[in-house]
Design an enzyme around this catalytic site. Structure first.
Site, PDB file in Angstrom:
ATOM      1  N   ASP A  62       1.163  -1.299  -0.347  1.00 36.14           N
ATOM      2  CA  ASP A  62      -0.223  -0.545   0.210  1.00 36.14           C
ATOM      3  C   ASP A  62       1.107   0.904   0.195  1.00 36.14           C
ATOM      4  OD1 ASP A  62      -2.279   1.798   0.505  1.00 36.14           O
ATOM      5  OD2 ASP A  62      -1.768   2.036   2.412  1.00 36.14           O
ATOM      6  N   ASP A  73       0.223   5.289   1.243  1.00 40.30           N
ATOM      7  CA  ASP A  73       0.136   6.183   1.695  1.00 40.30           C
ATOM      8  C   ASP A  73       0.316   5.079   3.672  1.00 40.30           C
ATOM      9  OD1 ASP A  73      -0.500   8.824   0.445  1.00 40.30           O
ATOM     10  OD2 ASP A  73      -1.894   7.560  -0.350  1.00 40.30           O
ATOM     11  N   ASP A 117      -1.575  -0.502   6.162  1.00 42.40           N
ATOM     12  CA  ASP A 117      -1.951  -0.241   7.503  1.00 42.40           C
ATOM     13  C   ASP A 117      -3.265   0.140   7.291  1.00 42.40           C
ATOM     14  OD1 ASP A 117      -2.429   1.522   5.057  1.00 42.40           O
ATOM     15  OD2 ASP A 117      -1.998   3.491   7.230  1.00 42.40           O
TER      16      ASP A 117
END
Length: 223
Positions: A9, A11, A168
């Site tokens: 991922d 960000d 995250d």
């Protein structure tokens, strides 16, 4: 099956992009004669996107014309300011080198629109190294749907079972699992204080990018 690629991922996992989001929000407040809000207040809601960050920075009705104007201004300002302060997380540069030295591929699967994600990758010198970049522009359904992960695997010509997806957010883990990939959740990203990565069902949870070195070593030795 032996690991062939690691997908991240963007960000909160590969990159700490919050500083640019925070700078934009604070600049918008300054332009209106308003004092700064705590940076952490904005950082805590980065995973919620522009809508969440604007609501965090401004006391406004989310269904009002004022809010929509603020949201559009936020995105316009971010377009011009999306790779000024953003950077790889501590230890991520070393991890990417480890991945490349192991002759593995790596890439990015993100819910960030291409118009932001592509220039960030280019300006940080990552575009030429990344084997794939999948954004919402490329699919009909974004994460947590498995479509972005499956597309990335097709573009890499890899079985999803040979891919590790690192994220995250619960959406990352759900997307990776649904695609049939192995998953790793990180605690260092943009995780709401009330959320807990240990409850997402990831194959492994780490506190720092370099902890993924052990994950890679085990995966490379598996059959």
């Amino acid at each position: 099956m032996r690991l062939r690629a690691v997908l991240f991922d963007m960000d909160g996992t590969l990159l700490d992009t919050a500083p640019d989001f925070i700078a934009v929000a604070q600049a918008m407040r300054l332009a209106r004669g308003l004092p700064r809000v705590p940076d952490q207040q904005i950082r805590d809601v980065v995973s919620g996107g522009a809508r969440a960050m604007v609501l965090s920075a401004f006391d406004t009705d989310p269904f009002s014309a004022e809010f929509e104007a603020l949201r559009l201004e936020f995105l316009e300002r971010y377009q011009e300011h999306c790779a000024i302060y953003s950077h790889l997380y501590d230890g991520m540069a070393e991890l990417l080198e480890d991945i490349e030295h192991a002759n593995l591929l790596w890439g990015v699967v993100t819910n960030k629109p291409l118009r932001f994600a592509e220039p960030i990758m280019q300006q940080l010198g990552l575009a030429s190294r990344s084997a794939v970049l999948v954004c919402p522009d490329h699919v009909s359904k974004s994460k947590p749907d498995p479509e972005p992960m499956l597309l990335a695997c097709r573009q890499l010509n890899l079985d999803p079972r040979t891919v590790l997806f690192v994220g995250d957010d619960l959406r990352d883990i759900e997307s990776g699992r649904a695609a049939g990939s192995r998953t790793a959740a990180v605690r260092y990203g943009y995780i709401h204080p009330e959320d807990n990565p240990d409850h997402w069902g990831a194959d492994v949870v780490v506190d720092h990018p370099l902890e993924l070195r052990n994950v890679l070593e085990r995966a490379l030795c598996s059959c």
